[in-house]
Design a protein around this motif. Structure first.
Motif, PDB file in Angstrom:
ATOM      1  N   UNK A 171      21.274  38.897  41.659  1.00 47.23           N
ATOM      2  CA  UNK A 171      21.659  40.710  41.730  1.00 47.23           C
ATOM      3  C   UNK A 171      20.627  40.863  39.990  1.00 47.23           C
ATOM      4  N   UNK A 172      20.086  39.421  39.353  1.00 43.54           N
ATOM      5  CA  UNK A 172      19.794  39.775  38.176  1.00 43.54           C
ATOM      6  C   UNK A 172      19.297  38.388  37.355  1.00 43.54           C
ATOM      7  N   UNK A 173      18.944  37.730  39.088  1.00 45.37           N
ATOM      8  CA  UNK A 173      17.869  35.360  38.763  1.00 45.37           C
ATOM      9  C   UNK A 173      16.763  36.220  37.769  1.00 45.37           C
ATOM     10  N   UNK A 174      16.597  35.196  37.488  1.00 47.31           N
ATOM     11  CA  UNK A 174      16.058  34.632  35.758  1.00 47.31           C
ATOM     12  C   UNK A 174      14.381  34.141  37.226  1.00 47.31           C
ATOM     13  N   UNK A 175      14.640  33.613  37.979  1.00 46.73           N
ATOM     14  CA  UNK A 175      13.653  33.118  39.045  1.00 46.73           C
ATOM     15  C   UNK A 175      13.194  34.343  39.462  1.00 46.73           C
ATOM     16  N   UNK A 176      14.288  35.221  40.375  1.00 47.39           N
ATOM     17  CA  UNK A 176      14.325  35.514  41.476  1.00 47.39           C
ATOM     18  C   UNK A 176      15.663  36.557  41.788  1.00 47.39           C
ATOM     19  N   UNK A 177      15.257  37.080  42.514  1.00 49.85           N
ATOM     20  CA  UNK A 177      16.099  37.709  43.050  1.00 49.85           C
ATOM     21  C   UNK A 177      16.968  37.298  44.588  1.00 49.85           C
ATOM     22  N   UNK A 178      17.495  37.179  45.048  1.00 49.41           N
ATOM     23  CA  UNK A 178      17.702  37.061  46.468  1.00 49.41           C
ATOM     24  C   UNK A 178      16.812  37.925  47.498  1.00 49.41           C
ATOM     25  N   UNK A 179      16.985  39.214  47.064  1.00 48.01           N
ATOM     26  CA  UNK A 179      16.050  39.788  47.573  1.00 48.01           C
ATOM     27  C   UNK A 179      14.593  40.418  47.930  1.00 48.01           C
ATOM     28  N   UNK A 180      14.051  39.422  47.282  1.00 48.05           N
ATOM     29  CA  UNK A 180      12.776  39.266  46.318  1.00 48.05           C
ATOM     30  C   UNK A 180      12.474  37.822  47.834  1.00 48.05           C
ATOM     31  N   UNK A 181      12.947  36.624  47.235  1.00 55.67           N
ATOM     32  CA  UNK A 181      12.890  35.957  49.068  1.00 55.67           C
ATOM     33  C   UNK A 181      12.893  35.922  50.310  1.00 55.67           C
ATOM     34  N   UNK A 182      14.232  37.005  50.516  1.00 53.86           N
ATOM     35  CA  UNK A 182      14.327  37.399  51.858  1.00 53.86           C
ATOM     36  C   UNK A 182      13.453  38.144  51.696  1.00 53.86           C
ATOM     37  N   UNK A 183      12.063  39.186  51.413  1.00 56.52           N
ATOM     38  CA  UNK A 183      11.254  40.018  51.566  1.00 56.52           C
ATOM     39  C   UNK A 183      10.105  39.142  52.605  1.00 56.52           C
ATOM     40  N   UNK A 184       9.968  38.376  51.518  1.00 60.83           N
ATOM     41  CA  UNK A 184       9.012  37.582  52.642  1.00 60.83           C
ATOM     42  C   UNK A 184       9.898  36.141  53.140  1.00 60.83           C
TER      43      UNK A 184
END
Length: 331
Positions: free
Chosen positions: A112-125
């Motif tokens: 949710x507050x990932x310093x690399x990215x959120x899971x949502x950011x990866x799933x969106x791509x």
């Protein structure tokens, strides 16, 4: 049927093939796979080593977040795989590999507050993520830092992660074999310690690192992987916090006077005390720490730092500590 496979305790050695689409709940998020991913990038050494152990190295296109050298048996294959970063990779570098899966060790890297990215950011791509259950089962990562354990770490969460990754990639026999080997190692380490007839009031502290040698160290709370090791071997943790790695003053640790001090050895160099030699020098020379029984009697154990995290290596850490105990005297 697949659900039963994924949570299972004892499974037949040759489990049936994955019936795609496969859907499972991973760290509170539902993820689905229509087929085995064709490639994977890892964010976390534990995820990397599990995939190598499952025979999936050919599918690993990039790795990151390393504490120690890879397990020796995978040194050659690891040399041929791109390391995106020793520590935290960028979101762009991971996405640039166009992986079919991102396998993650710590939720604070991808969450949710990932310093690399959120899971949502990866799933969106269009890139699914999988976080190893050992970092979210019985753990609250919303508290910040390394999170807080809501229940004691158990190796069942490691075995769950192995089996789920094996199911995702349709290599269940390899998953079953790996779990069986680790369970045998775990049982042997516990049995060895039981034969030693150790003192009933034996105590220890695990020192991971310190942001600065002049300030309070990061030591293991009672519910993480070191707590598991101590519990299995009949050792009391002098640190009572539920935090994964709380900071505790040396004066407090010295008052508790642990019989054993376990110090993390790692290649990472974020903090001065990442260097195990600096830890040992501090223990020998600090006016407070040097007076502890464990220091005066030489009961200091060096342990692979990665084993102190909730990982497959925790079982090897249990083995190493059990072997170290067999060489100590407590008279």
């Amino acid at each position: 049927m697949i659900a039963a496979l994924l949570v299972g305790a004892a499974l037949p050695l040759y489990a049936q093939e994955t019936d795609y689409p496969l859907t499972l709940t991973n760290c509170g998020l539902e993820v689905s796979f229509d087929a085995a991913p064709d490639s994977v990038v890892t964010i976390g050494q534990s995820a990397t080593e599990i995939l190598y152990s499952l025979g999936l190295a050919p599918k690993v296109s990039g790795t990151s977040v390393w504490f120690n050298p890879v397990l020796p048996e995978y040194a050659e294959v690891n040399d041929g795989i791109e390391r995106l970063a020793d520590n935290d990779p960028s979101f762009e570098s991971v996405v640039g590999k166009k992986p079919g899966l991102v396998a993650v060790q710590y939720e604070w890297h991808v969450g949710e507050s990932g310093i690399v990215a959120t899971r949502g950011m990866f799933h969106e791509v269009g890139i699914p993520t999988y976080i190893l259950p050992a970092d979210c089962d019985t753990k609250d990562n919303s508290t910040g830092g390394d999170g807080t354990r809501t229940g004691a770490f158990e190796t069942a969460s490691v075995y769950k992660g192995i089996r789920e990754l094996a199911a995702i990639f349709d290599v269940q026999p390899a998953g079953d074999a790996l779990v069986s080997d680790l369970q045998a190692t775990e049982s042997a380490a516990i049995a060895r310690a039981e034969e030693l007839e150790l003192p009933e009031d034996l105590s220890a502290v695990f020192w991971f690192s310190s942001a600065d040698l002049e300030i309070d160290p990061y030591v293991a709370g009672r519910l993480g992987a070191p707590g598991y090791m101590m519990s299995k071997l009949g050792i009391e943790n002098v640190i009572e916090s539920d935090e994964e790695w709380p900071t505790v003053g040396w004066e407090s640790i010295a008052r508790a006077d642990p019989d054993i001090i376990v110090v993390a050895s790692m290649d990472r160099r974020r903090f001065p005390a990442d260097d195990v030699e600096k830890k040992l020098e501090f223990l020998r020379t600090d006016p407070v720490a040097s007076q502890m029984t464990a220091v005066r009697d030489g009961r200091i154990v060096q342990m692979d730092a990665h084993a102190m995290s909730a990982t497959m290596r925790s079982i090897y850490g249990l083995q190493a500590l059990s072997e170290a105990l067999s060489k100590m005297s407590f008279e």
